[in-house]
Design a protein around this motif. Structure first.
Motif, mmCIF file in Angstrom:
data_model
loop_
_atom_site.group_PDB
_atom_site.id
_atom_site.type_symbol
_atom_site.label_atom_id
_atom_site.label_comp_id
_atom_site.label_asym_id
_atom_site.label_seq_id
_atom_site.Cartn_x
_atom_site.Cartn_y
_atom_site.Cartn_z
ATOM 1 N N LEU A 523 0.711 -1.010 0.144
ATOM 2 C CA LEU A 523 -0.080 -0.195 0.029
ATOM 3 C C LEU A 523 1.003 1.202 0.207
ATOM 4 C CD1 LEU A 523 -2.830 1.149 0.328
ATOM 5 C CD2 LEU A 523 -2.583 1.086 2.650
ATOM 6 N N LEU A 524 0.812 2.041 -1.111
ATOM 7 C CA LEU A 524 1.567 3.370 -1.443
ATOM 8 C C LEU A 524 0.632 4.536 -1.296
ATOM 9 C CD1 LEU A 524 3.961 2.117 -4.148
ATOM 10 C CD2 LEU A 524 4.179 2.103 -1.630
ATOM 11 N N ASN A 525 0.830 5.568 -0.220
ATOM 12 C CA ASN A 525 0.159 6.473 -0.201
ATOM 13 C C ASN A 525 0.950 7.891 -0.374
ATOM 14 O OD1 ASN A 525 -2.452 5.108 0.521
ATOM 15 N ND2 ASN A 525 -1.851 5.283 2.655
ATOM 16 N N LEU A 526 0.595 8.865 -0.926
ATOM 17 C CA LEU A 526 1.187 10.033 -0.788
ATOM 18 C C LEU A 526 0.119 11.267 -0.848
ATOM 19 C CD1 LEU A 526 3.779 11.744 -1.170
ATOM 20 C CD2 LEU A 526 3.386 11.589 -3.814
ATOM 21 N N ALA A 527 0.465 11.985 -0.145
ATOM 22 C CA ALA A 527 -0.757 13.210 0.102
ATOM 23 C C ALA A 527 -0.005 14.603 0.249
ATOM 24 C CB ALA A 527 -1.641 12.998 1.345
ATOM 25 N N ARG A 528 -0.545 15.734 -0.263
ATOM 26 C CA ARG A 528 -0.067 16.970 -0.183
ATOM 27 C C ARG A 528 -1.188 17.644 0.598
ATOM 28 N NH1 ARG A 528 4.573 20.295 0.193
ATOM 29 N NH2 ARG A 528 3.961 22.365 -0.747
ATOM 30 N N SER A 529 -1.108 18.381 1.862
ATOM 31 C CA SER A 529 -2.090 18.925 2.459
ATOM 32 C C SER A 529 -1.840 20.478 2.461
ATOM 33 C CB SER A 529 -2.237 18.398 3.747
ATOM 34 O OG SER A 529 -2.846 17.105 3.509
ATOM 35 N N TYR A 530 -2.922 21.274 2.284
ATOM 36 C CA TYR A 530 -2.912 22.796 2.258
ATOM 37 C C TYR A 530 -3.875 23.158 3.348
ATOM 38 C CZ TYR A 530 -0.381 22.238 -2.194
ATOM 39 O OH TYR A 530 0.517 21.984 -3.047
ATOM 40 N N VAL A 531 -3.191 24.103 4.242
ATOM 41 C CA VAL A 531 -4.152 24.441 5.489
ATOM 42 C C VAL A 531 -3.981 26.093 5.651
ATOM 43 C CG1 VAL A 531 -4.783 24.474 7.999
ATOM 44 C CG2 VAL A 531 -3.858 22.596 6.631
ATOM 45 N N TRP A 532 -5.346 26.841 5.371
ATOM 46 C CA TRP A 532 -5.193 28.180 5.414
ATOM 47 C C TRP A 532 -6.167 28.650 6.625
ATOM 48 C CZ3 TRP A 532 -6.029 25.489 1.030
ATOM 49 C CH2 TRP A 532 -5.226 25.541 -0.061
ATOM 50 N N THR A 533 -5.984 29.739 7.290
ATOM 51 C CA THR A 533 -6.735 30.281 8.227
ATOM 52 C C THR A 533 -6.688 31.815 7.953
ATOM 53 O OG1 THR A 533 -6.168 28.659 10.050
ATOM 54 C CG2 THR A 533 -7.265 30.726 10.753
ATOM 55 N N THR A 534 -7.899 32.224 8.085
ATOM 56 C CA THR A 534 -8.136 33.746 8.042
ATOM 57 C C THR A 534 -9.120 34.210 9.302
ATOM 58 O OG1 THR A 534 -10.041 33.371 6.398
ATOM 59 C CG2 THR A 534 -8.112 33.817 5.338
ATOM 60 N N HIS A 535 -8.754 35.583 9.411
ATOM 61 C CA HIS A 535 -9.562 35.927 10.514
ATOM 62 C C HIS A 535 -10.705 37.383 9.899
ATOM 63 C CE1 HIS A 535 -7.385 33.795 13.379
ATOM 64 N NE2 HIS A 535 -6.323 33.975 12.828
ATOM 65 N N ALA A 536 -11.679 37.334 10.692
ATOM 66 C CA ALA A 536 -12.753 38.323 10.248
ATOM 67 C C ALA A 536 -12.366 39.572 10.789
ATOM 68 C CB ALA A 536 -14.218 38.020 10.738
ATOM 69 N N LEU A 537 -11.320 39.763 11.795
ATOM 70 C CA LEU A 537 -10.733 40.885 12.178
ATOM 71 C C LEU A 537 -10.074 41.795 11.118
ATOM 72 C CD1 LEU A 537 -10.792 42.889 14.850
ATOM 73 C CD2 LEU A 537 -8.489 41.630 15.100
ATOM 74 N N PRO A 538 -10.637 43.067 10.800
ATOM 75 C CA PRO A 538 -9.963 43.799 9.857
ATOM 76 C C PRO A 538 -8.202 44.107 10.055
ATOM 77 C CG PRO A 538 -11.874 44.852 10.249
ATOM 78 C CD PRO A 538 -11.601 43.829 11.431
ATOM 79 N N GLY A 539 -7.503 43.734 9.145
ATOM 80 C CA GLY A 539 -6.080 44.015 9.321
ATOM 81 C C GLY A 539 -5.288 42.724 9.718
ATOM 82 N N SER A 540 -5.946 41.811 10.173
ATOM 83 C CA SER A 540 -5.412 40.486 10.702
ATOM 84 C C SER A 540 -4.828 39.852 9.677
ATOM 85 C CB SER A 540 -6.252 39.484 11.635
ATOM 86 O OG SER A 540 -7.431 39.364 10.868
ATOM 87 N N ALA A 541 -3.536 39.000 9.793
ATOM 88 C CA ALA A 541 -2.956 38.417 8.992
ATOM 89 C C ALA A 541 -3.596 37.001 8.624
ATOM 90 C CB ALA A 541 -1.538 38.398 9.068
ATOM 91 N N SER A 542 -3.559 36.549 7.549
ATOM 92 C CA SER A 542 -3.952 34.974 7.377
ATOM 93 C C SER A 542 -2.721 34.056 7.447
ATOM 94 C CB SER A 542 -4.446 34.736 5.937
ATOM 95 O OG SER A 542 -5.534 35.821 5.607
ATOM 96 N N ASN A 543 -2.742 32.909 7.921
ATOM 97 C CA ASN A 543 -1.905 31.946 7.976
ATOM 98 C C ASN A 543 -2.070 30.910 7.154
ATOM 99 O OD1 ASN A 543 -2.728 33.185 11.177
ATOM 100 N ND2 ASN A 543 -0.486 33.183 10.668
ATOM 101 N N SER A 544 -0.707 30.232 6.563
ATOM 102 C CA SER A 544 -1.014 28.878 5.839
ATOM 103 C C SER A 544 0.137 28.017 6.046
ATOM 104 C CB SER A 544 -1.012 29.321 4.582
ATOM 105 O OG SER A 544 0.161 29.927 3.910
ATOM 106 N N ALA A 545 -0.415 26.849 5.830
ATOM 107 C CA ALA A 545 1.110 25.826 5.934
ATOM 108 C C ALA A 545 0.706 24.600 5.011
ATOM 109 C CB ALA A 545 1.177 25.310 7.299
#
Length: 777
Positions: A523-545
């Motif tokens: 059994l061979l598996n390969l996954a590429r996961s992307y995660v983003w987080t955004t905030h409703a607060l104006p001027g707050s930075a988004s994060n990703s990994a």
């Protein structure tokens, strides 16, 4: 041209067309394909043959239940494969049309099956049938799973430890929730002392475990949705050990829990269940299923459950629960689709928590708070599951789920004893309001190909989820109250911190290859996961990994009864929500796990067992910064290693058993002590009396035990939480259309604690009684 000559020419043309048609039928019936079936039950072999041959095989359970099929491999026609599988069973396969075969009993005067080639000339009217599910269970023992690989795969061929709690296990124990059922699985821990969720946080092999429902992940803050489902809603519960990012995306390396709910089916179900128990507990449920149309293509399921309890064992207001789930399904030769709706409203009392003192847990027989402390939750869900067979062996699978959830939490927490006295406690009022909407989607393509003697099952797809989360925690003023029965005022909030709404989006691209070559499975598996987080607060930075998560597993069938396997997996979990004092986000947590073990299939596969050695390591974990409150620092790597054993199935006619044992220990650079018990074991067994005078009667017995583990008291000093054992028992009677069960939990009324403690420790119930009855109408 005379009329007679014209008539003869037309007859010759019609004969040519008829012969051509019969020749086409013969070619279809005799088209060869590579067949590779292990020795297993006849029903499972017929099911796999139906999928591989892209045909329908109607095999009534009453005919196939007591038959096993031999191992079958080679290049065969469908007719030849059916003949060999049915040889000596007294059954035969009747062909109804080009894609439908019906398994029937041979006539009494016939000793052998007539050749199918002759039957191919008699095509009967078309009927709609479907192949039996490949996930057919044998009592307590599960034969296969579609969870770990997203395809129906025998558990022996999956090179990873996977434990399945079948409907028979769930029904025999009369479990009240999914978390109750999970205690049957090795290396499982439910932590309820430090959580804002009603059902607690599950851990596998020492690491937080994501929870899926019908193969789709739910956010950690929404894990109560599957974990709090009533027993009548459950089809099975599956636990996969080790990481698998193609299923859960970002995660820790311990394992995954998948809760499977009931789906529409053609076989009729009309079951009414009522239950009463200790502390004024009443429950009623209804499970209905069957065909809407005569051809069996359109089916339905309707599940409803309601529960009311006066109070729990320590005096908190009792549980209120209402659940309803209608669904409808359509299935023909090439298409299967299920659409469903769920509505779940509940009120759950807080887990009884006691402050851990230098002399041990503070003992109390009444709430350490107000009786109305608890969780109010409401969730509404919509989902679909769609499968379409395309050209050749290509299959498209799509499923999606939408959950809208609301949870309100209100409770007092005993923070400490008043200085200079042990009879007055200081209580903090806490509240939390959560509003959450989540959409999860998974689309994939599956294809089977053969390269000589090597068989590949290829899978490629994309999973996507979006979780919109709003939280408003609050704290009230501290209150002093006398122990052991504090009288506390209603909570009046003075400090409410509204956290800006955040949206977490995760996308995972994955590919998988299941390779079968004789007795070898890879059994061979390969996954590429992307995660983003955004905030409703104006001027707050988004994060990703983002990160790659590969995995490889190898299983080798030494015999029909013994399979050895090993695997290595990789996982990651973003940590940008844990800021460091210097403003930088910590690196993602990276997990690596290795496992080796053996799987046994004994007593004609009716008894299965798995023994495994494992080591799960995590890099870049964070902990609270001791010099900068509110911030975090990266701590040294740590790992859990240990050994597990799980066994399920039937030992003798009427004697069923499920048992587990796990030993694990924490490895850290400075030899820190772990906060989980090192030894945990469980056993549940039932026996149906076989003698005629006692026919229908049966009894069950179970014990769940662990050794002591370490915890810190209110002064940050280390103390052991004592070891314990809980004993359950049941007595039941089963008739053709009804059954009654008397269950006793914690028979010897021992004082029991949770399996995790940090300043606080969970108090568990004393002796409980339940009487339940089911009627099939």
């Amino acid at each position: 041209m005379t009329a007679s000559k014209t008539r003869k020419m037309l007859e010759r043309c019609m004969l040519a067309v008829l012969l051509g048609t019969l020749n086409f039928v013969s070619i279809a019936a005799h088209a060869q394909t590579t067949v590779d079936l292990p020795a297993q039950t006849l029903a499972l072999s017929l099911s796999q043959l139906a999928r591989d041959g892209n045909v329908n095989i109607l095999a009534p359970a009453a005919l196939t239940a007591n038959h096993d099929a031999p191992a079958l491999s080679g290049t065969l026609t469908l007719v030849q494969a059916l003949d060999r599988l049915l040889q000596g069973t007294g059954l035969t396969a009747q062909k109804r049309n080009e894609s439908t075969y019906v398994i029937e009993r041979l006539p009494a005067q016939s000793g052998t099956a007539p050749p199918l080639a002759a039957e191919a000339l008699a095509v009967l009217p078309t009927i709609a049938v479907t192949a039996p599910a490949a996930t057919e269970d044998l009592g307590f023992a599960a034969r296969s799973s579609s969870f770990a690989t997203r395809t129906d795969t025998p558990i022996a061929d999956i090179p990873q430890s996977i434990e399945v709690l079948t409907p028979d296990v769930l029904e025999s124990q009369r479990d009240e929730s999914v978390t109750d059922a999970l205690r049957n699985v090795s290396s499982m821990t439910i932590e309820r002392a430090q959580t804002y969720t009603a059902q607690g946080t599950p851990y596998i092999r020492g690491f937080m475990a994501p929870v899926l429902i019908n193969g789709l992940p739910v956010a950690l803050t929404q894990s109560d949705i599957p974990l709090s489902l009533p027993a009548v809603a459950l089809s099975r519960v599956e636990v996969l050990k080790g990481a698998d990012s193609i299923l859960a995306g970002s995660m820790d390396p311990g394992g995954i829990i998948n809760v499977v709910t009931k789906t529409p089916q053609a076989d009729p179900v009309h079951r009414l269940t009522v239950q009463t128990g200790s502390y004024g507990d009443w429950l009623g449920s209804l499970d209905l299923a069957g065909s809407i149309l005569d051809d069996g293509k359109l089916t339905y399921r309707f599940v409803v459950s309601a529960e009311h309890a006066d109070r729990n064992f320590i005096g908190y207001d009792g549980q209120r629960d209402f659940y309803v789930a209608p669904s409808i399904g359509w299935q023909d030769v090439q298409t299967r689709v299920v659409v469903g709706f769920e509505q779940h409203t509940s009120r759950v009392p807080v887990a009884p928590i006691s402050l851990f003192l230098p002399g041990g847990p503070l003992q109390s027989s009444s709430p350490l708070g107000r009786p109305d402390d608890g969780f109010m939750s409401n969730s509404t869900s919509l989902y679909y599951d769609y499968t379409r067979k395309l050209a050749g062996s290509l299959t498209f699978h799509s499923k999606a789920r939408y959950d809208a959830a609301r949870q309100d939490f209100k409770a007092y927490a005993l923070a400490q004893l008043s200085p200079g006295t042990s009879s007055v406690g200081i209580f903090n009022a806490q509240t939390d309001q959560i509003r959450q909407n989540q959409i999860s989607l998974d689309n994939n393509l599956q294809m089977k190909i053969h390269t000589g003697s090597v068989k590949h099952t290829l899978l490629a797809g994309v999973a996507w989820s979006s979780d919109r989360y709003a939280q408003m925690p609050g704290n009230g003023p501290a209150s002093a109250a006398a122990l052991p029965s504090p009288q506390l005022p209603s909570i009046e909030l003075q400090d409410i911190a509204k956290i800006p709404t955040e949206t977490d989006v995760q996308a995972t691209l994955y590919v998988q290859d299941q390779i079968a070559w004789g007795p070898l499975r890879v059994l061979l598996n390969l996954a590429r996961s992307y995660v983003w987080t955004t905030h409703a607060l104006p001027g707050s930075a988004s994060n990703s990994a983002a990160n790659w998560s590969p995995g490889i597993g190898i299983a080798y069938r030494m015999s029909d009864a013994v399979t050895v396997y090993a695997n290595a997996t990789h996982s990651f979990e973003p940590q940008y929500t844990f800021p460091a004092f210097d403003g930088r986000a910590p690196l993602p947590r990276v997990g690596r796990s290795v496992e080796a073990g053996v799987k046994l299939a004994l007593l004609d596969d009716r008894l299965t067992a798995t023994a495994a050695l494992f080591r799960s390591r995590q890099s870049n974990p964070v902990q609270v910064d001791p010099t900068h409150p509110g911030f975090y620092v990266t701590s040294p790597d740590f790992a859990y290693r240990g050994v597990e054993f799980d066994m399920t199935g039937r030992l003798l006619p009427g004697w069923n058993v499920i048992a587990s044992y796990a030993y694990s220990n924490l490895q850290t650079p400075d030899d820190e002590w772990g906060q989980l018990p090192a030894h945990v074991a469980s056993l549940w067994t039932t026996y149906d009396f076989q003698s005629e005078p006692l026919r229908g009667w049966g009894m069950g017995f179970g014990i769940w035990a662990r050794n002591r583990y370490n915890a810190t008291d209110s002064q940050e000093a280390m103390h052991p939480v004592p070891g314990q054992a809980r004993t359950d028992a049941s007595l039941y009677y089963r008739a053709r259309h009804w059954s009654t069960t008397l269950s006793v939990k914690n028979v010897f009324n021992h004082r029991l604690y949770g399996d995790y403690a940090l300043r606080d420790v969970e108090l568990q119930p004393g002796r409980l009684f339940y009487l339940s009855s089911s009627y099939d109408f």
